[in-house]
Design a protein around this motif. Sequence first.
Motif, PDB file in Angstrom:
ATOM      1  N   SER A 222      11.776   8.433  -6.450  1.00 33.58           N
ATOM      2  CA  SER A 222      11.119   9.130  -6.279  1.00 33.58           C
ATOM      3  C   SER A 222      10.088   9.927  -7.452  1.00 33.58           C
ATOM      4  O   SER A 222      10.795  11.731  -7.161  1.00 33.58           O
ATOM      5  CB  SER A 222      10.347   9.631  -5.213  1.00 33.58           C
ATOM      6  OG  SER A 222       9.280   9.680  -4.608  1.00 33.58           O
ATOM      7  N   GLU A 224       7.683  12.033  -6.422  1.00 36.99           N
ATOM      8  CA  GLU A 224       6.622  12.673  -5.288  1.00 36.99           C
ATOM      9  C   GLU A 224       7.654  13.130  -4.515  1.00 36.99           C
ATOM     10  O   GLU A 224       8.490  11.884  -3.402  1.00 36.99           O
ATOM     11  CB  GLU A 224       5.481  11.808  -4.852  1.00 36.99           C
ATOM     12  CG  GLU A 224       4.604  11.976  -6.065  1.00 36.99           C
ATOM     13  CD  GLU A 224       3.083  11.120  -5.443  1.00 36.99           C
ATOM     14  OE1 GLU A 224       2.812  10.599  -4.687  1.00 36.99           O
ATOM     15  OE2 GLU A 224       1.888  11.532  -6.858  1.00 36.99           O
ATOM     16  N   ARG A 226       8.167  14.157   0.415  1.00 40.47           N
ATOM     17  CA  ARG A 226       6.801  14.346   1.461  1.00 40.47           C
ATOM     18  C   ARG A 226       7.432  15.316   2.175  1.00 40.47           C
ATOM     19  O   ARG A 226       8.314  15.971   2.310  1.00 40.47           O
ATOM     20  CB  ARG A 226       7.238  12.968   1.502  1.00 40.47           C
ATOM     21  CG  ARG A 226       6.056  12.587   2.871  1.00 40.47           C
ATOM     22  CD  ARG A 226       6.524  11.118   3.100  1.00 40.47           C
ATOM     23  NE  ARG A 226       6.508  10.061   2.938  1.00 40.47           N
ATOM     24  CZ  ARG A 226       6.916   8.679   2.875  1.00 40.47           C
ATOM     25  NH1 ARG A 226       7.664   8.068   4.214  1.00 40.47           N
ATOM     26  NH2 ARG A 226       6.652   7.625   2.019  1.00 40.47           N
ATOM     27  N   SER A 265       1.198  13.322   6.978  1.00 42.53           N
ATOM     28  CA  SER A 265       1.847  13.156   6.088  1.00 42.53           C
ATOM     29  C   SER A 265       1.375  13.627   4.935  1.00 42.53           C
ATOM     30  O   SER A 265       0.479  13.446   4.357  1.00 42.53           O
ATOM     31  CB  SER A 265       2.221  11.548   5.616  1.00 42.53           C
ATOM     32  OG  SER A 265       3.043  11.658   4.465  1.00 42.53           O
ATOM     33  N   GLU A 267       1.805  14.202   0.573  1.00 45.19           N
ATOM     34  CA  GLU A 267       2.659  14.222  -0.406  1.00 45.19           C
ATOM     35  C   GLU A 267       2.958  14.891  -1.546  1.00 45.19           C
ATOM     36  O   GLU A 267       2.039  15.322  -2.123  1.00 45.19           O
ATOM     37  CB  GLU A 267       1.994  12.477  -1.114  1.00 45.19           C
ATOM     38  CG  GLU A 267       3.183  11.626  -0.211  1.00 45.19           C
ATOM     39  CD  GLU A 267       2.903  10.245  -0.935  1.00 45.19           C
ATOM     40  OE1 GLU A 267       2.326   9.650  -1.955  1.00 45.19           O
ATOM     41  OE2 GLU A 267       2.761   8.884   0.458  1.00 45.19           O
ATOM     42  N   TYR A 268       3.947  15.336  -2.049  1.00 46.56           N
ATOM     43  CA  TYR A 268       3.340  16.107  -3.182  1.00 46.56           C
ATOM     44  C   TYR A 268       4.186  16.403  -4.552  1.00 46.56           C
ATOM     45  O   TYR A 268       5.280  15.274  -4.366  1.00 46.56           O
ATOM     46  CB  TYR A 268       3.464  17.990  -2.624  1.00 46.56           C
ATOM     47  CG  TYR A 268       4.911  18.467  -2.209  1.00 46.56           C
ATOM     48  CD1 TYR A 268       5.955  18.823  -3.381  1.00 46.56           C
ATOM     49  CD2 TYR A 268       5.386  17.530  -1.205  1.00 46.56           C
ATOM     50  CE1 TYR A 268       7.832  18.962  -2.434  1.00 46.56           C
ATOM     51  CE2 TYR A 268       6.841  18.169  -0.352  1.00 46.56           C
ATOM     52  CZ  TYR A 268       7.624  18.852  -1.453  1.00 46.56           C
ATOM     53  OH  TYR A 268       8.851  18.905  -1.073  1.00 46.56           O
TER      54      TYR A 268
END
Length: 318
Positions: A222, A224, A226, A265, A267-268
């Motif tokens: 991933s 990103e 979470r 949630s 995401e970053y």
Amino acid sequence: MVEVKNLVKSYGNIDAVKNISFTANVGEVLGFLGPNGAGKSTTMNIIAGYLSATSGTVTIDGYDIVDDAIEAKKRIGYLPELPPVYQDMTVKKYLNFMYELKKVTLPREEHLAEIMKLCGIDAIADRVIRNLSKGYRQRVGVAQALVGNPPVIILDEPTVGLDPKQIIEMRALIKNLGKKHAVIFSSHVLSEVSAVCDRIVVISQGQIAADEATDKIAYMKSNEMRLLLTVEGNSASVISAISAVDGVTKVRRGDRQSDEICDYSVEYKKDTDIRRGVFRALAKAGCPILQMRDAGMSLEEMFLTLTTPTYQDKGGKN
């Protein structure tokens, strides 16, 4: 303890196993995870010495499984998918037979009694194996793998066909074995692997797609990360405050727990830490955080990412 290096197994022009390498050490349960037909059982049969490799090496405690087969196999306990039990024997007679077959030198009565107690079959020692349930036959299969106290235990799909209670009991047994042995545990059941294993090797189309600690594998592919939050306050204010934090790429509202409390949630970007920024932003907005935890992909999402092949058509699209 177990070292697999550049392992290849070919059937004609088809490579069932393609240049696989990994290690397994005493004190860990290694999950060998992959879809049906991925090459798991082929690899495990080669490690156990039941099948020869086309190329590559397997060493058990420094002994090559081909060149030093006797010494290597002394150090392996193996449970194939179908337990190799003799249906007409009692449990005790069968384990005595395996004791003699393996030429074990440990004190017989004490050793077998310890194994039966560990596997939870001491109460059925005098019962004929064919009269046992599938779960108990699996336990007897694990017990025969432990005869001689080998440092390496290989278990191929040990919970197939068991009911939920038997699966829970088998998982507990495997985790217990992992304290004193190197356990290689094959399965395609995701919940099982995450519940039992310290490390996961994912195999797809005969190749290793991932080799990582169970609690880290969800972050491998991933780009990103979470963050899961439970926050009290107006949803629009919460989403606005979080969205303004550097590094945040997406905010989604989840379940509503009450009129003013919701799950979110967030995401970053990978390799950033937004927790302090989120805390300050929500504190400034007057929205207290009731719970915060980091979460990567689910194991199911990661499994699909790692094992689903992509095909390129003539137009060049995936």
